[in-house]
Design a protein around this motif. Sequence first.
Motif, PDB file in Angstrom:
ATOM      1  N   VAL A 288       0.860  -1.189   0.000  1.00  0.00           N
ATOM      2  CA  VAL A 288       0.000   0.000   0.000  1.00  0.00           C
ATOM      3  C   VAL A 288       0.889   1.228   0.000  1.00  0.00           C
ATOM      4  O   VAL A 288       2.070   1.159   0.370  1.00  0.00           O
ATOM      5  N   HIS A 289       0.319   2.353  -0.408  1.00  0.00           N
ATOM      6  CA  HIS A 289       1.110   3.580  -0.454  1.00  0.00           C
ATOM      7  C   HIS A 289       0.518   4.681   0.417  1.00  0.00           C
ATOM      8  O   HIS A 289       1.060   5.786   0.470  1.00  0.00           O
ATOM      9  N   SER A 290      -0.590   4.396   1.103  1.00  0.00           N
ATOM     10  CA  SER A 290      -1.170   5.396   1.993  1.00  0.00           C
ATOM     11  C   SER A 290      -2.129   4.717   2.961  1.00  0.00           C
ATOM     12  O   SER A 290      -2.539   3.560   2.763  1.00  0.00           O
ATOM     13  N   HIS A 291      -2.485   5.475   4.025  1.00  0.00           N
ATOM     14  CA  HIS A 291      -3.472   4.974   4.973  1.00  0.00           C
ATOM     15  C   HIS A 291      -4.813   4.728   4.301  1.00  0.00           C
ATOM     16  O   HIS A 291      -5.511   3.752   4.609  1.00  0.00           O
ATOM     17  N   LEU A 292      -5.167   5.598   3.362  1.00  0.00           N
ATOM     18  CA  LEU A 292      -6.462   5.463   2.694  1.00  0.00           C
ATOM     19  C   LEU A 292      -6.550   4.182   1.889  1.00  0.00           C
ATOM     20  O   LEU A 292      -7.593   3.520   1.838  1.00  0.00           O
ATOM     21  N   THR A 293      -5.431   3.820   1.243  1.00  0.00           N
ATOM     22  CA  THR A 293      -5.422   2.579   0.457  1.00  0.00           C
ATOM     23  C   THR A 293      -5.649   1.370   1.349  1.00  0.00           C
ATOM     24  O   THR A 293      -6.425   0.465   1.016  1.00  0.00           O
ATOM     25  N   LEU A 294      -4.966   1.344   2.502  1.00  0.00           N
ATOM     26  CA  LEU A 294      -5.136   0.220   3.422  1.00  0.00           C
ATOM     27  C   LEU A 294      -6.544   0.213   4.004  1.00  0.00           C
ATOM     28  O   LEU A 294      -7.147  -0.859   4.153  1.00  0.00           O
ATOM     29  N   ARG A 295      -7.080   1.393   4.319  1.00  0.00           N
ATOM     30  CA  ARG A 295      -8.453   1.464   4.834  1.00  0.00           C
ATOM     31  C   ARG A 295      -9.449   0.883   3.829  1.00  0.00           C
ATOM     32  O   ARG A 295     -10.366   0.135   4.197  1.00  0.00           O
ATOM     33  N   ALA A 296      -9.255   1.233   2.574  1.00  0.00           N
ATOM     34  CA  ALA A 296     -10.146   0.713   1.525  1.00  0.00           C
ATOM     35  C   ALA A 296     -10.031  -0.798   1.429  1.00  0.00           C
ATOM     36  O   ALA A 296     -11.036  -1.500   1.239  1.00  0.00           O
ATOM     37  N   GLN A 297      -8.811  -1.314   1.573  1.00  0.00           N
ATOM     38  CA  GLN A 297      -8.606  -2.756   1.493  1.00  0.00           C
ATOM     39  C   GLN A 297      -9.249  -3.470   2.671  1.00  0.00           C
ATOM     40  O   GLN A 297      -9.874  -4.528   2.519  1.00  0.00           O
TER      41      GLN A 297
END
Length: 337
Positions: A288-297
Amino acid sequence: MVEEYFHAHGGARPGPTSDRTLSRLNIPRMDQARLQSALQHAPAAHIQHLQQLYQEHRCHFHKWMLQLSNGFNLLLYGLGSKRVLIDQFRSTILRDTVQMVVNGYFPSITVKHILNSITEEVLEHTGSFRSVQDQLTFIKDTFEETGEELFLFIHNIDGPMLRGEKVQTVLCQLAQVGGVRIIATIDHINAPLIWDQNKSSRFNWLWYDVTSYEPYVEETSYENSLMVQQSGVLALSSLVHVLRSLTPNARGVFHLLALYQLEHKDDSSYIGMSFHDLYQRCREKFLVHSHLTLRAQLTEFKDHKLIRTKKGSDGVENLLIPLDGAMLAEYMENPMS
């Protein structure tokens, strides 16, 4: 008049019910593994006639290719599984093309997974989108600019998770993208009722009867049966099915979470992996490249019921996979089996 008849002959008391239930049978129920083994060793019948039927269907392969090249999409129907025939079409006529397979019978497949697979795995896009329409616009513009072709195979486009109106609206918009060719199958007897005249015209279907009389082994592998003893094997099979529908990066995130949970399996006070720790490990692995990406995952994992979240006494969000240690260890030994 009719109401009076039933009122006169009905009576207030309900009819007698039988106590002959499955639990009273003397025959023990098989577990999922034994059932699959028995089905695989079942003797085949009418082999010669089935081979002749397949040969007749294969004669249409070049015709299908011509029709796909001219902007039509193919809808295959008929009694029996169509996976073998489609795999033959993919491996012969389309062996040098870009292909993507969607299993519409997965219990947790969504249209978002389909679009994400196209943008991330086919178009190699790493960014995110504000909405489904933005993602569709990106796909349309990219295919028009590059002139590439994608052959999208959708097994059971009439599956429970894909037959909704909103999902079909997105899919018919995808069917209108230049360069995207759809080959789909249906098996439900009422499947044609999914599309109104507008959607049918946008899909631009050509219908083919490809009756094969093949058993629906793969398509029903996640179904629960009253004749089968439920066990962890079925739960593990469902887990594998769901993970196969996710992107490689998503599987990598789940893999890290599972490894961490196995490392703490003997800790009775373990309540899960903190979001911060998971984010740091994912960044180290370039998942992942950001907190938002991990949150979406993680939201996607929650939708699939792959993980649970629980806040500790300190307010930190902890992530836990709802599987026992033995089953999780079995998955980690052979993740995609």
